[in-house]
Design an enzyme around this catalytic site. Structure first.
Site, PDB file in Angstrom:
ATOM      1  N   ASP A   1      30.888  44.486  42.855  1.00  0.00           N
ATOM      2  CA  ASP A   1      31.796  44.769  43.014  1.00  0.00           C
ATOM      3  C   ASP A   1      32.600  43.932  41.797  1.00  0.00           C
ATOM      4  O   ASP A   1      32.487  42.714  41.963  1.00  0.00           O
ATOM      5  CB  ASP A   1      32.569  44.540  44.288  1.00  0.00           C
ATOM      6  CG  ASP A   1      34.617  44.578  44.296  1.00  0.00           C
ATOM      7  OD1 ASP A   1      34.786  44.443  43.318  1.00  0.00           O
ATOM      8  OD2 ASP A   1      34.517  45.493  44.550  1.00  0.00           O
ATOM      9  N   HIS A   2      32.630  44.497  40.808  1.00  0.00           N
ATOM     10  CA  HIS A   2      32.590  43.520  39.773  1.00  0.00           C
ATOM     11  C   HIS A   2      33.882  42.139  39.971  1.00  0.00           C
ATOM     12  O   HIS A   2      33.881  41.652  38.741  1.00  0.00           O
ATOM     13  CB  HIS A   2      32.642  44.455  38.482  1.00  0.00           C
ATOM     14  CG  HIS A   2      34.001  44.732  37.820  1.00  0.00           C
ATOM     15  ND1 HIS A   2      34.383  45.396  38.353  1.00  0.00           N
ATOM     16  CD2 HIS A   2      34.964  44.098  36.677  1.00  0.00           C
ATOM     17  CE1 HIS A   2      36.038  45.654  37.937  1.00  0.00           C
ATOM     18  NE2 HIS A   2      36.116  44.465  37.201  1.00  0.00           N
TER      19      HIS A   2
ATOM     20  N   HIS B   1      37.963  46.311  45.082  1.00  0.00           N
ATOM     21  CA  HIS B   1      37.999  44.776  44.359  1.00  0.00           C
ATOM     22  C   HIS B   1      39.330  44.662  45.554  1.00  0.00           C
ATOM     23  O   HIS B   1      39.177  42.983  46.000  1.00  0.00           O
ATOM     24  CB  HIS B   1      38.818  45.274  43.057  1.00  0.00           C
ATOM     25  CG  HIS B   1      38.104  46.082  42.491  1.00  0.00           C
ATOM     26  ND1 HIS B   1      36.858  45.979  42.152  1.00  0.00           N
ATOM     27  CD2 HIS B   1      38.845  46.366  41.479  1.00  0.00           C
ATOM     28  CE1 HIS B   1      36.205  47.006  41.185  1.00  0.00           C
ATOM     29  NE2 HIS B   1      37.466  47.251  40.005  1.00  0.00           N
TER      30      HIS B   1
END
Ligand code: BG6
Length: 484
Positions: free
Chosen positions: A171-172, A234
């Site tokens: 999950d950047h 996110h």
């Protein structure tokens, strides 16, 4: 098994993510001498390219997406690259791929950035070619399914070949510096944790606003929508970091154990606690932009905006709403978390203003800015300077920490730099565990079920605004205004 990978295999190597994020991040790490000298990177995708053609492709991507001052040692980086064409759906090409990867000295890290429909066949192919052994890690990029059931299918397929301690789900947002700073703020300071609960916090807001529209991702986005594209991953990770109990250490198991508890405590959202929207033609940053339906070329019921009033049902957060909102084509790009504290229990300044009224107090507010600016600001009440013949006047003033100023020498890194390095070195702390993904989907599926049963259609909003007016009403009903 702990090892630093000396081989990295990138599936989807010619794709958008690879061009914009993965190759630039790897090149920047290489330039900063953070990759081991013998790390070889093999790209694979459907297109037929020679090693040199792939290197040229990478060079062009870096020229486009990596700032010039971070492109040092470009030739060395390009020398690390090679390429193998592959049709991931048939077993035929995997032996050649394994030959290209060669025998790692220590280990191999695989990054899957392809359509999720290819995850299953790819895992089979890798097994067939002997590329799933104990010295291999698997990293998965979103989307991991479209609901709990399809996400379980993907996770089952991967679990058939890799144990959880070798699976790295990206999950950047977890790679972003200020997101990690949230943990430092909460757990490296004595000030906040004692008041980080329902006794002192009135509500929390999390906004992820984007100015971009569809960006050419027509098919993907129209099947996903804002809830699945942004909230499921996110925003829920941000919420979990705000809401979780203190972990015993900054270690993968401890941190993820606490996050999953918070995610599982999310209350099923009731009717009327969500608002969805879809943008129509308008103007963003002074430029006219078309509506979603025009960009798409057809009518659609997909939401490009969603606002949700969420609750975390546990002792700490009893009665504290978490207002979440995210949307495309908003007036500005901003990701921030706002913690609104409760008012003081008694105002000693209430009788101050001559003629009645008293000095107005506003509750303290902590604003954690994640992007575009990384800053943390705490609003405190202060006395307005003066002799106060009319009574003391108070005004909120910010106590600001602009991270780039506080750490002026520090390099601003792409979120993927951190995550790719953690993958290569085998640190799972900033990757999402299976039980977290499932808790996230569980909550999201219930919202979609609710929308289905109500036959909810997104309300329209003009591009360049903060979403449909119903989203404002969602907060204002509780006497809350969105932070702008
Ligand atoms: C991605 C979404 O995960 O995150 C995109 O699929 C979105 O739709 C992007 O634009 C936002 O990321 P960032 O880092 O630019 O906030």
């Amino acid at each position: 098994m702990s090892f630093t990978a000396d081989r990295l295999l990138l599936f989807g190597a010619t794709g958008d993510l690879s061009q914009r994020m993965l190759l630039p991040s790897l090149a920047a790490l290489s330039a900063d001498e953070l990759l081991r000298d013998d790390l070889k990177i093999v790209g694979t995708a459907r297109s037929s390219l020679s090693d040199n053609e792939f290197r040229n492709f990478a060079r062009e991507a870096l020229e486009k997406f990596l700032p010039p001052d971070r492109r040092g040692g470009l030739a060395d980086f390009l020398n690390r690259l090679s390429y193998q064409q592959l049709d991931a759906t048939t077993l035929d090409g995997y032996a050649d791929l394994a030959a290209k990867v060669g025998e790692p000295k220590q280990g191999l890290a695989i990054f899957l950035s392809t359509a999720p429909s290819l995850f299953g066949p790819t895992i089979k192919g890798l097994q067939h070619a002997g590329l799933t052994g104990e010295n291999v890690r698997m990293c998965l990029e979103k989307p991991l399914g479209t609901d709990l059931s399809t996400s379980c299918d993907i996770n089952d397929a991967v679990a058939g070949a890799f144990p959880e301690d070798r699976i790295f789900r990206i999950d950047h947002y977890l790679g972003k510096e200020t997101v990690q700073n949230l943990l430092a703020l909460r757990f490296a300071n004595i000030l906040f944790e004692p008041i980080w609960n329902c006794n002192y916090i009135d509500h929390v807001q999390i906004t992820v606003a984007e100015t971009v529209g569809l960006e050419g991702r027509v098919a993907f986005y129209d099947d996903a929508g804002a809830l699945r594209d942004m909230v499921q991953n996110h925003m829920l990770q941000l919420l979990a970091l705000v809401a979780m109990e203190p972990p015993t250490s900054f270690d993968a198991t401890a941190v993820r154990d606490e996050k999953v508890k918070a995610l599982r405590a999310l209350r099923r959202v009731a009717t009327g606690e969500t608002v969805t929207g879809q943008y129509r033609a308008g103007a963003v940053n002074g430029a006219a932009v078309p509506g979603y339906d025009e960009e798409l070329g057809k009518d659609s019921d997909t939401e490009t905006f969603v606002a949700i009033k969420a609750h975390v049902d546990n002792w700490r957060w009893k009665g504290v709403p978490f207002y979440l909102r995210t949307g495309k084509r908003m007036p500005e790009r901003v990701t921030e978390i706002i913690v609104h504290f409760r008012p003081v229990p008694h105002s000693i300044f209430a009788g101050q203003k001559k003629g009645g009224g008293g000095a107005t107090m506003q509750p303290n507010k902590l604003v954690i800015g994640i992007q575009p600016e990384e800053n943390i600001s705490l609003s405190l009440m202060a006395k307005v300077p003066g002799l106060d013949r009319e009574g003391i006047r108070l005004r909120p003033v910010p106590l600001d920490i602009a991270m780039p100023d506080a750490f002026s020498g520090a390099v601003r890194r792409i979120a993927y730099e951190r995550l790719l390095l953690d993958l290569i070195e085998g640190d799972q702390t900033l990757f999402v565990r299976r039980d977290e993904v499932e808790a996230q989907w569980n909550w999201i599926d219930a919202i979609r079920e609710e929308w289905g049963s109500e036959e909810l259609k997104p309300k329209t909003y003009t591009a360049g605004t903060w979403g449909p007016s119903a989203a404002i009403a969602l907060a204002e009903r509780d006497g809350v205004s969105w932070h702008e």
